[in-house]
Scaffold this active site. Structure first.
Site, mmCIF file in Angstrom:
data_model
loop_
_atom_site.group_PDB
_atom_site.id
_atom_site.type_symbol
_atom_site.label_atom_id
_atom_site.label_comp_id
_atom_site.label_asym_id
_atom_site.label_seq_id
_atom_site.Cartn_x
_atom_site.Cartn_y
_atom_site.Cartn_z
ATOM 1 N N LYS A 188 -12.160 12.268 -9.066
ATOM 2 C CA LYS A 188 -12.811 11.279 -8.594
ATOM 3 C C LYS A 188 -12.860 10.931 -7.153
ATOM 4 C CE LYS A 188 -12.318 7.126 -8.148
ATOM 5 N NZ LYS A 188 -13.528 6.530 -7.272
ATOM 6 N N GLY A 241 -3.686 7.375 -2.021
ATOM 7 C CA GLY A 241 -4.385 6.099 -1.882
ATOM 8 C C GLY A 241 -3.210 5.181 -1.496
ATOM 9 N N SER A 242 -3.818 3.784 -1.876
ATOM 10 C CA SER A 242 -2.873 2.696 -1.798
ATOM 11 C C SER A 242 -1.890 2.715 -2.713
ATOM 12 C CB SER A 242 -3.790 1.430 -1.607
ATOM 13 O OG SER A 242 -4.239 1.238 -3.000
ATOM 14 N N THR A 245 -2.985 0.720 -6.146
ATOM 15 C CA THR A 245 -3.462 1.758 -7.128
ATOM 16 C C THR A 245 -2.350 2.527 -7.557
ATOM 17 O OG1 THR A 245 -5.574 1.755 -5.717
ATOM 18 C CG2 THR A 245 -5.469 3.340 -7.338
ATOM 19 N N GLY A 246 -1.552 3.021 -6.872
ATOM 20 C CA GLY A 246 -0.692 3.998 -7.232
ATOM 21 C C GLY A 246 0.355 3.388 -8.496
ATOM 22 N N GLU A 264 0.567 10.007 -3.137
ATOM 23 C CA GLU A 264 0.859 10.296 -1.567
ATOM 24 C C GLU A 264 0.299 8.605 -1.410
ATOM 25 O OE1 GLU A 264 1.980 12.687 -0.397
ATOM 26 O OE2 GLU A 264 1.962 13.899 -2.114
ATOM 27 N N CYS A 299 -3.407 8.119 7.113
ATOM 28 C CA CYS A 299 -2.206 7.800 6.649
ATOM 29 C C CYS A 299 -0.852 7.852 7.267
ATOM 30 C CB CYS A 299 -1.990 8.464 5.102
ATOM 31 S SG CYS A 299 -1.575 9.953 5.269
ATOM 32 N N GLU A 397 0.678 -2.435 6.197
ATOM 33 C CA GLU A 397 -0.640 -1.115 6.770
ATOM 34 C C GLU A 397 -1.612 -1.696 7.197
ATOM 35 O OE1 GLU A 397 -1.694 1.765 3.906
ATOM 36 O OE2 GLU A 397 -1.253 3.319 5.236
HETATM 37 P P1 NAD Z 1 -7.493 3.087 -2.858
HETATM 38 O O1 NAD Z 1 -6.091 3.202 -3.447
HETATM 39 O O2 NAD Z 1 -8.093 1.517 -2.900
HETATM 40 O O3 NAD Z 1 -8.347 3.892 -3.257
HETATM 41 C C1 NAD Z 1 -7.890 5.399 -3.488
HETATM 42 C C2 NAD Z 1 -8.633 5.781 -4.677
HETATM 43 O O4 NAD Z 1 -8.230 5.329 -5.952
HETATM 44 C C3 NAD Z 1 -10.192 5.757 -4.595
HETATM 45 O O5 NAD Z 1 -10.888 7.012 -5.119
HETATM 46 C C4 NAD Z 1 -10.683 4.601 -5.712
HETATM 47 O O6 NAD Z 1 -11.663 4.608 -6.123
HETATM 48 C C5 NAD Z 1 -9.366 4.893 -6.554
HETATM 49 N N1 NAD Z 1 -8.892 3.685 -7.289
HETATM 50 C C6 NAD Z 1 -9.150 2.416 -7.063
HETATM 51 N N2 NAD Z 1 -8.695 1.485 -7.932
HETATM 52 C C7 NAD Z 1 -8.403 2.386 -9.089
HETATM 53 C C8 NAD Z 1 -7.760 2.075 -10.251
HETATM 54 N N3 NAD Z 1 -7.496 1.005 -10.774
HETATM 55 N N4 NAD Z 1 -7.414 3.191 -11.191
HETATM 56 C C9 NAD Z 1 -7.781 4.312 -10.697
HETATM 57 N N5 NAD Z 1 -8.413 4.822 -9.537
HETATM 58 C C10 NAD Z 1 -8.453 3.848 -8.365
HETATM 59 O O7 NAD Z 1 -6.847 3.271 -1.204
HETATM 60 P P2 NAD Z 1 -8.162 3.660 -0.232
HETATM 61 O O8 NAD Z 1 -8.394 2.202 0.488
HETATM 62 O O9 NAD Z 1 -9.251 4.350 -0.473
HETATM 63 O O10 NAD Z 1 -7.431 4.468 0.931
HETATM 64 C C11 NAD Z 1 -6.478 3.901 2.006
HETATM 65 C C12 NAD Z 1 -4.990 4.177 1.582
HETATM 66 O O11 NAD Z 1 -4.632 5.675 0.998
HETATM 67 C C13 NAD Z 1 -4.036 3.637 2.451
HETATM 68 O O12 NAD Z 1 -3.034 3.146 1.909
HETATM 69 C C14 NAD Z 1 -3.630 5.135 2.927
HETATM 70 O O13 NAD Z 1 -2.340 5.098 3.920
HETATM 71 C C15 NAD Z 1 -3.636 6.006 1.977
HETATM 72 N N6 NAD Z 1 -3.727 7.323 2.207
HETATM 73 C C16 NAD Z 1 -2.440 8.284 2.077
HETATM 74 C C17 NAD Z 1 -2.437 9.515 2.700
HETATM 75 C C18 NAD Z 1 -1.017 10.274 2.451
HETATM 76 O O14 NAD Z 1 -1.433 11.501 2.353
HETATM 77 N N7 NAD Z 1 -0.104 9.689 1.949
HETATM 78 C C19 NAD Z 1 -3.567 10.104 3.066
HETATM 79 C C20 NAD Z 1 -4.747 9.034 3.127
HETATM 80 C C21 NAD Z 1 -4.682 7.828 2.727
#
Ligand code: NAD
Length: 493
Positions: A188, A241-242, A245-246, A264, A299, A397
């Protein structure tokens, strides 16, 4: 890459995009679509499917069938390798077209997008494809009356949820090792970076990846992502991602089938500059790149610079000069060095951090919205030159072009400041003192510690965080561990 080629691709009309499920483009089950808006000028680019839970479930069922009938996992590793290498070739052959498509959707400047997105995805596929027929199981050194064999088996159906900053690079860090290992996948993309991943799924089919092996379902995280996380049929969930969400994904795994979840997450990475840095100007230049490239939407961005007090003023001056020299603007102009923020929401969040620091009386350099007349989402790099550990901008962040600079007096204070965060993704130390460099590598809690550089590590080394930056590793051969289960055969001879 010439500017003329880019200009032609910039205006290519885009069709509506649909999911790729079981080898076919399919619309959302309820016909829903999402607007795809370009951060370059705020214009409507196209639409893509707004996935439903039923869409996610259909894709998971397709991936399950494709895994269980062995159409992919049952191939000899060398056969999977051949197909993945062909896929990499197809991506490379269309790299510019794919890169421009991605830039139109997420605003990364084209030079970086080309390298970091299609070309990096192709290189990642090749790396894992080439590795898969070189991994063997084990024969245990056990009682000779028995034979202990350790097999490595593909883990099953993998769900992947990825962010918008580098969808292909980060996506390939997941699907490269997962597919090479013989798993099948439902991926996704983020709401604001879906198109290039759909394009890659089409190319996978063209390369000979069997239908159902690599499915891409677009839509909202809370709907499609949540359905993947809650599924009883997904064996492994990989996520970038964030942290917020994790946490939801871990809860969903606990509520459903206890699937393994690899996270991650974000970072607030300290970049520590000692007065004995080998070349202060180089340190300032690389530190500027280390936080401002891709407009800070990285990130591992080195977003907290800690500087030995004796060089604080000189360093800030040099950093500000390098920041001011960064050419921010149209990401499809090949002379641009930093493109647009991914979304208006992201831009507003960044500006709020800067505004708050200013209101608190901090010395802020840059950090204004620019090029507003284009309709796009641009801002100049921001330096908060005298941030303290209590400031929100020091602690949270930003994920934008905003860096804090904080002075320290001793090595111990530098370590304390560096570790004063819930995150632990990356860090850097600049020093000519070899012993100090190694001491700092040991003491700073982060998954990646740079010495006298920032960013630029390659596929051969793992990337993953400690503390609340995550629990898994992308890249390197270690990435296979997520997708290959160990199975013991214990045989009485
Ligand atoms: P986000 O968590 O909002 O979204 C990431 C993904 O999760 C998207 O596809 C989103 O649609 C999905 N998502 C959102 N809510 C969800 C839910 N309730 N259930 C399942 N999936 C859901 O993060 P973002 O704003 O897209 O990305 C930015 C974040 O990602 C920052 O915190 C950044 O540091 C992190 N990031 C980390 C790395 C790494 O390798 N550690 C790399 C790039 C970005």
């Amino acid at each position: 890459m010439t500017q003329d080629q880019i200009e032609t691709l910039r205006t290519t009309p885009l069709p509506p995009f649909r999911h790729i499920v079981d080898g076919q483009p399919v619309a959302a089950s309820d016909g829903g679509t999402m607007r795809v808006v370009s951060p370059i000028d705020g214009s409507l680019l196209t639409t893509c499917a707004r996935g439903t839970k039923a869409d996610a479930d259909a894709a998971i069922a397709a991936a399950r069938r494709a895994f269980d009938d062995g159409r992919w996992s049952g191939l000899p590793p060398a056969a999977r390798k051949k197909i993945l290498l062909k896929w990499a070739d197809l991506i490379e052959a269309r790299a510019l077209e794919i890169a421009v498509l991605g830039v139109r959707e997420n605003g990364t400047e084209i030079g970086m997008a080309l390298k970091a997105e299609p070309l990096s995805a192709a290189a990642t596929l090749r790396y894992y494809a080439e590795a898969i027929d070189k991994l063997s199981g084990e024969v245990a050194p056990t009682d000779p009356a028995f034979l202990g064999l350790v097999h490595r088996e593909p883990a099953g159906v993998v769900g992947a949820i990825v962010p918008w900053n580098f969808p292909l690079m980060i996506g390939a860090w997941k699907f490269g090792p997962a597919l090479a290992a013989g798993c099948t996948m439902v991926l996704k993309p983020a709401e604001t970076a879906s198109l290039t991943l759909l394009r890659l799924a089409e190319l996978a089919l063209e390369a000979g990846v069997p239908p159902g092996v690599f499915n891409v379902v677009t839509g909202e995280g809370a709907v499609v992502g949540a359905a993947i996380a809650e599924s009883m049929d997904v064996d492994v969930l990989v996520f970038t991602g964030s942290g917020a969400t994790g946490r939801r994904l871990l809860e969903a795994a606990a509520r459903s089938n206890l699937k393994r979840v690899y996270l991650e997450l974000g970072g607030k990475s300290p970049n520590i500059v000692f007065a004995d840095a080998p070349d202060l100007d180089e340190a300032a230049k690389v530190s500027a790149q280390g936080v401002f490239r891709n407009s800070g939407q990285v990130c591992i961005a080195g977003s907290r610079i800690l500087v030995e007090r004796s060089i604080h003023a000189t360093f800030v001056e040099k950093l500000a000069a390098h920041a001011a020299a960064i050419r921010v603007g149209d990401p499809l102009d090949s002379a641009t060095q930093a493109g647009a923020m991914n979304s208006e929401r992201q831009l507003m969040q960044n500006l709020a951090f800067v505004g708050e620091a200013r209101a608190a009386g901090r010395h802020v350099i840059g950090g204004a919205r620019i090029l507003e007349d284009t309709g796009g989402y641009y801002m100049s790099p921001a330096i908060v030159a005298d941030a303290t550990r209590e400031d929100r901008v020091f602690r949270e962040e930003v994920f934008g072009p905003v860096v804090t600079v904080t002075p320290f007096d001793t090595e111990a204070e530098a370590v304390a400041l560096a570790n004063d965060t819930t995150y632990g993704l990356a860090a850097a130390v600049w020093t000519s003192n070899l012993s100090r460099a190694h001491r700092m590598v040991r003491k700073v809690r982060a998954g990646l510690v740079h010495v006298n550089t920032y960013g630029g590590s390659d596929l051969t080394v793992p990337l993953g965080g400690v503390k609340q930056s995550g629990n898994g590793h992308d890249k390197s051969l270690h990435a296979f561990d997520k997708f290959l289960d160990l199975k013991t055969a214990w045989v009485k001879l």
